[in-house]
Design a protein around this motif. Sequence first.
Motif, short mmCIF file in Angstrom:
data_model
loop_
_atom_site.label_atom_id
_atom_site.label_comp_id
_atom_site.label_asym_id
_atom_site.label_seq_id
_atom_site.Cartn_x
_atom_site.Cartn_y
_atom_site.Cartn_z
N UNK A 219 -47.12 27.85 -9.03
CA UNK A 219 -45.75 28.35 -9.23
C UNK A 219 -45.02 28.19 -7.91
N UNK A 220 -45.50 28.27 -6.76
CA UNK A 220 -44.73 28.24 -5.48
C UNK A 220 -44.31 26.84 -5.45
N UNK B 197 -40.29 34.08 -10.45
CA UNK B 197 -41.72 33.54 -10.57
C UNK B 197 -42.72 33.59 -11.93
N UNK B 198 -42.29 34.59 -12.62
CA UNK B 198 -42.92 34.70 -14.02
C UNK B 198 -42.29 33.60 -14.71
N UNK C 235 -40.68 30.91 -13.97
CA UNK C 235 -41.32 29.29 -13.60
C UNK C 235 -42.75 29.35 -14.19
N UNK C 236 -43.63 30.58 -14.11
CA UNK C 236 -44.94 30.39 -14.61
C UNK C 236 -45.15 30.16 -16.14
N UNK C 237 -44.22 30.67 -17.06
CA UNK C 237 -43.81 30.48 -18.09
C UNK C 237 -43.53 28.91 -18.59
N UNK C 238 -42.63 28.42 -17.58
CA UNK C 238 -42.11 27.14 -17.87
C UNK C 238 -43.40 25.89 -17.60
N UNK C 239 -44.12 26.39 -16.66
CA UNK C 239 -45.44 25.47 -16.33
C UNK C 239 -46.20 25.65 -17.54
#
Length: 295
Positions: A95-96, A126-127, A129-133
């Motif tokens: 995520x970072x 961050x959540x 971006x995590x969902x995007x990944x």
Amino acid sequence: MRIIRGIAALLLATVLIGAMAGCSSTDAVARVNGEEISRAEFDTIYEQILAQSGGQLDDETALAYKKQLLEMMIDSALITQEAEKLGADLSEAAVTERLLQLMGGADEATIEEQITAAGLTVADVRKSVRDQLASEFIQEKAVSETSVTTVPQTYSQLSHILVSEEALANELYERATGGEDFATLASENSSDTASAIDGGNLGWAPTSDYVAEFAAAADSLEVGAVSEPVESQFGWHIILKVAEAAEGTAIEDAPADLQAMLAASGSEIALQQYVVQLRADAEIEYLDESLAPSE
């Protein structure tokens, strides 16, 4: 001016400005395989969509937007759950790394300052971006496993004339149905300048992607027919249905320009079909009955 419902685009545009709320709440609007979607989370996104769509909506339109938003949040939850199950790298380090990429290589301190200045929290972003990944991971898997051979939902090729006054809309409807050229009428009268320069042409799109009143009128038209004036939040529309390809039509039988568009968006279609199966296998509870799909 665009008249397609803006929720999907707005969520993509706001992925780094607060898609998900970090706070917890005992009040949930839905539960997906035991995982709750909190009302605080839902309300945060809806308020951002409302602000970016121009402010207040009438009750019927607001409810339609809220229902569509909840369905998208359910899809997102299903996708992230599936990615976790299949071993996607959704770690803090991943995520970072993605966050640094998206923010143009700025250092973490600068990113945090920018997020805070926007009135958000690092956890929110961050959540998101995590969902995007997770979505990217499942999309790649879907493309590798899916052979799209049919039109995934009903697409229509539409033209329209948009005006602000009902009287003018009625006059233009009479002229369009009386034999005058629709494209000329659109070019000379439509306030939707983006489509007016092309004779009112909106191109191919899923009929359901348009705002509710427009979509209902377009859906009821036969190919070649012109609608009576229909009002939406944007004004008064006269709609011409140029062509249509129903859900389930073999792609090889669809118009050539639609085939080309579907080929270009094949990964999105594959993801849609993958999510359909995830939904079929999922336990989804609508805890706020007002947001449940209509029967």
